[in-house]
Design a protein around this motif. Structure first.
Motif, PDB file in Angstrom:
ATOM      1  N   ASN A 228      66.445  23.737  84.025  1.00 31.66           N
ATOM      2  CA  ASN A 228      67.361  23.803  85.157  1.00 31.66           C
ATOM      3  C   ASN A 228      67.853  22.426  85.597  1.00 31.66           C
ATOM      4  OD1 ASN A 228      67.044  26.635  85.339  1.00 31.66           O
ATOM      5  ND2 ASN A 228      65.108  26.346  86.441  1.00 31.66           N
ATOM      6  N   LYS A 229      67.905  21.459  84.697  1.00 32.93           N
ATOM      7  CA  LYS A 229      68.308  20.106  85.060  1.00 32.93           C
ATOM      8  C   LYS A 229      69.825  19.943  85.136  1.00 32.93           C
ATOM      9  CE  LYS A 229      66.163  16.616  83.243  1.00 32.93           C
ATOM     10  NZ  LYS A 229      65.561  15.679  82.266  1.00 32.93           N
ATOM     11  N   ILE A 230      70.576  20.946  84.650  1.00 26.88           N
ATOM     12  CA  ILE A 230      72.025  20.802  84.538  1.00 26.88           C
ATOM     13  C   ILE A 230      72.732  21.733  85.521  1.00 26.88           C
ATOM     14  CG2 ILE A 230      74.006  21.121  83.017  1.00 26.88           C
ATOM     15  CD1 ILE A 230      72.203  20.340  80.686  1.00 26.88           C
ATOM     16  N   THR A 231      73.596  21.165  86.332  1.00 26.58           N
ATOM     17  CA  THR A 231      74.489  21.927  87.198  1.00 26.58           C
ATOM     18  C   THR A 231      75.911  21.653  86.719  1.00 26.58           C
ATOM     19  OG1 THR A 231      72.991  21.703  89.081  1.00 26.58           O
ATOM     20  CG2 THR A 231      75.260  22.377  89.540  1.00 26.58           C
ATOM     21  N   PRO A 232      76.535  22.582  85.986  1.00 30.02           N
ATOM     22  CA  PRO A 232      77.856  22.311  85.412  1.00 30.02           C
ATOM     23  C   PRO A 232      78.933  22.202  86.481  1.00 30.02           C
ATOM     24  CG  PRO A 232      77.258  24.608  85.070  1.00 30.02           C
ATOM     25  CD  PRO A 232      76.042  23.928  85.642  1.00 30.02           C
ATOM     26  N   LEU A 233      79.995  21.475  86.156  1.00 31.91           N
ATOM     27  CA  LEU A 233      81.135  21.378  87.059  1.00 31.91           C
ATOM     28  C   LEU A 233      81.883  22.698  87.154  1.00 31.91           C
ATOM     29  CD1 LEU A 233      82.596  17.916  85.912  1.00 31.91           C
ATOM     30  CD2 LEU A 233      81.153  18.378  87.910  1.00 31.91           C
ATOM     31  N   HIS A 234      81.917  23.440  86.032  1.00 32.21           N
ATOM     32  CA  HIS A 234      82.629  24.712  85.977  1.00 32.21           C
ATOM     33  C   HIS A 234      81.770  25.731  85.232  1.00 32.21           C
ATOM     34  CE1 HIS A 234      86.378  22.851  87.390  1.00 32.21           C
ATOM     35  NE2 HIS A 234      86.096  21.855  86.573  1.00 32.21           N
ATOM     36  N   LYS A 235      81.853  26.973  85.668  1.00 34.04           N
ATOM     37  CA  LYS A 235      81.108  28.032  84.980  1.00 34.04           C
ATOM     38  C   LYS A 235      81.617  28.193  83.556  1.00 34.04           C
ATOM     39  CE  LYS A 235      79.714  32.872  85.386  1.00 34.04           C
ATOM     40  NZ  LYS A 235      79.819  34.123  86.186  1.00 34.04           N
ATOM     41  N   HIS A 236      82.944  28.105  83.398  1.00 33.33           N
ATOM     42  CA  HIS A 236      83.554  28.205  82.072  1.00 33.33           C
ATOM     43  C   HIS A 236      84.480  27.017  81.865  1.00 33.33           C
ATOM     44  CE1 HIS A 236      81.933  32.188  82.010  1.00 33.33           C
ATOM     45  NE2 HIS A 236      82.730  32.627  82.973  1.00 33.33           N
ATOM     46  N   GLU A 237      84.474  26.485  80.669  1.00 37.07           N
ATOM     47  CA  GLU A 237      85.381  25.399  80.330  1.00 37.07           C
ATOM     48  C   GLU A 237      86.685  25.948  79.754  1.00 37.07           C
ATOM     49  OE1 GLU A 237      83.248  21.437  79.045  1.00 37.07           O
ATOM     50  OE2 GLU A 237      82.542  23.072  77.773  1.00 37.07           O
ATOM     51  N   LEU A 238      87.787  25.370  80.149  1.00 41.32           N
ATOM     52  CA  LEU A 238      89.092  25.650  79.567  1.00 41.32           C
ATOM     53  C   LEU A 238      89.932  24.387  79.734  1.00 41.32           C
ATOM     54  CD1 LEU A 238      91.253  27.389  78.271  1.00 41.32           C
ATOM     55  CD2 LEU A 238      91.807  28.295  80.552  1.00 41.32           C
ATOM     56  N   PHE A 239      90.120  23.651  78.633  1.00 40.52           N
ATOM     57  CA  PHE A 239      90.841  22.385  78.745  1.00 40.52           C
ATOM     58  C   PHE A 239      91.520  22.032  77.436  1.00 40.52           C
ATOM     59  CE2 PHE A 239      86.505  21.341  77.462  1.00 40.52           C
ATOM     60  CZ  PHE A 239      86.692  20.455  76.415  1.00 40.52           C
ATOM     61  N   PHE A 240      92.549  21.208  77.564  1.00 38.26           N
ATOM     62  CA  PHE A 240      93.228  20.620  76.418  1.00 38.26           C
ATOM     63  C   PHE A 240      92.680  19.203  76.217  1.00 38.26           C
ATOM     64  CE2 PHE A 240      96.114  23.750  78.155  1.00 38.26           C
ATOM     65  CZ  PHE A 240      96.564  24.412  77.024  1.00 38.26           C
ATOM     66  N   TYR A 241      92.732  18.738  74.970  1.00 40.78           N
ATOM     67  CA  TYR A 241      92.234  17.389  74.724  1.00 40.78           C
ATOM     68  C   TYR A 241      93.058  16.698  73.644  1.00 40.78           C
ATOM     69  CZ  TYR A 241      89.845  19.237  70.540  1.00 40.78           C
ATOM     70  OH  TYR A 241      89.567  19.827  69.322  1.00 40.78           O
TER      71      TYR A 241
END
Length: 326
Positions: A228-241
């Motif tokens: 439980n060390k990680i608290t993500p910024l978003h529940k799901h990722e959706l991005f362009f790179y």
């Protein structure tokens, strides 16, 4: 009373969801590369690749600076052609002078250890055992694909790089440089050392959209996690790179042949060429993750690999899908 009940239900739901995410410590998946995915009608240079992945997150208890640690195993094959998969003229006569990049196949098994830190840097170490040459089965795979899907019959594999066993090591380092809402930029680099591939590269990664930290993101192959060390910024990722790289090539066995082999001896039809020392690459893509699945779709453009290549660039598409489970 209803308000307290609602809060209790939300707390239970959040706890269950957090636990479910924490248990997604293992993922399996496949990547397929092909120049035909870009719908340009080409069949040249790096023409096909298939890779199978298994990754498992390891415990990081006792190390506050290490947010995630992922052990991986993979199996893959890369197939290379010259300017076409057939070096024959209209009369069916093979022409070695059409080989502007050698016929070659690289088949390997490998392992990776990905160390991902709280400051959003990561060090990924890799080792591969493989072979370049006929025993990598590139001709057989290409013949089967072309026959199955009604493409032309490949010719010219008698000129392919000879068998050469490979031991290749690599290290990849990435680090976050800056981030604001919906945008971040990271430094990217790698180094290769082996009798098959030796070189290095550096560049940057630009992400636009909903992305997570580099210690728990598809960008660094770290969506599997444990604890439980990680608290993500978003529940799901959706991005362009967008990822440009400058690559220095010291040695490439799929172009130059085996490092310790004797080439062009009597009776051999093997064709080896000179590699370009510097290659510039551009990668554009989109990433999407759900609670269980990860998808990456990308287009990659490289400048020429050899001095003899008639095309100044070559390109291919890459599609990757992963599934996470407890």
């Amino acid at each position: 009373m209803k308000f307290k009940l609602l809060l209790s239900l939300l707390f239970v739901f959040a706890s269950i969801n957090l636990f479910a995410q924490a248990q997604h410590s293992t993922e399996i998946g496949v990547e397929t590369d092909n120049d035909s995915y870009l719908l340009r009608g080409s069949d040249r240079y790096y023409t096909d690749g298939i890779y199978f992945y298994y990754r498992h997150a390891l415990s990081t208890d006792g190390n506050d600076n290490l947010k995630n640690k992922v052990l991986g195993f993979e199996f893959g094959q890369k197939i290379f052609n010259p300017q076409a998969g057939s070096v024959a003229d209209i009369y069916g006569v093979d022409h070695a002078d059409l080989v502007d990049r050698p016929f070659a196949t690289y088949l390997y098994v490998g392992s990776t250890l990905n160390l991902l830190y709280a400051n959003e840097s990561n060090l990924k170490l890799s080792a591969q055992l493989g072979i370049v040459g006929p025993d990598a089965f590139g001709k057989q795979v290409q013949d089967w694909v072309h026959k199955t899907f009604g493409f032309y019959h490949p010719s010219g594999w008698e000129y392919q790089i000879k068998n050469d066993p490979e031991i290749n090591l690599s290290a990849e380092y990435n680090r976050l440089l800056a981030r604001t809402t919906g945008v971040d930029i990271s430094f990217s680099s790698y180094g290769n050392l082996g009798n098959g591939f030796t070189g290095a590269g550096l560049g940057f990664l630009l992400r636009l959209g909903n992305f997570n930290q580099l210690f728990n993101s598809v960008s660094t192959q770290s969506t599997a996690s444990q604890g439980n060390k990680i608290t993500p910024l978003h529940k799901h990722e959706l991005f362009f790179y967008y990822k440009p790289l400058i690559n220095y090539v010291a040695y490439d066995a799929t172009i130059q042949g085996g490092l310790l082999e004797t080439h062009h001896e009597a009776g051999s039809q093997e064709i080896t060429l000179d590699k370009e020392p510097f290659i510039f690459s551009n990668q554009l893509g989109v990433d999407f993750t759900t609670n269980r699945f990860t998808f990456d779709v990308a287009a990659i453009v490289h400048t020429r690999d050899t001095k003899e290549m008639i095309r100044s660039t070559h390109q291919w598409g890459a599609i990757t899908g992963m599934y996470r489970f407890k």
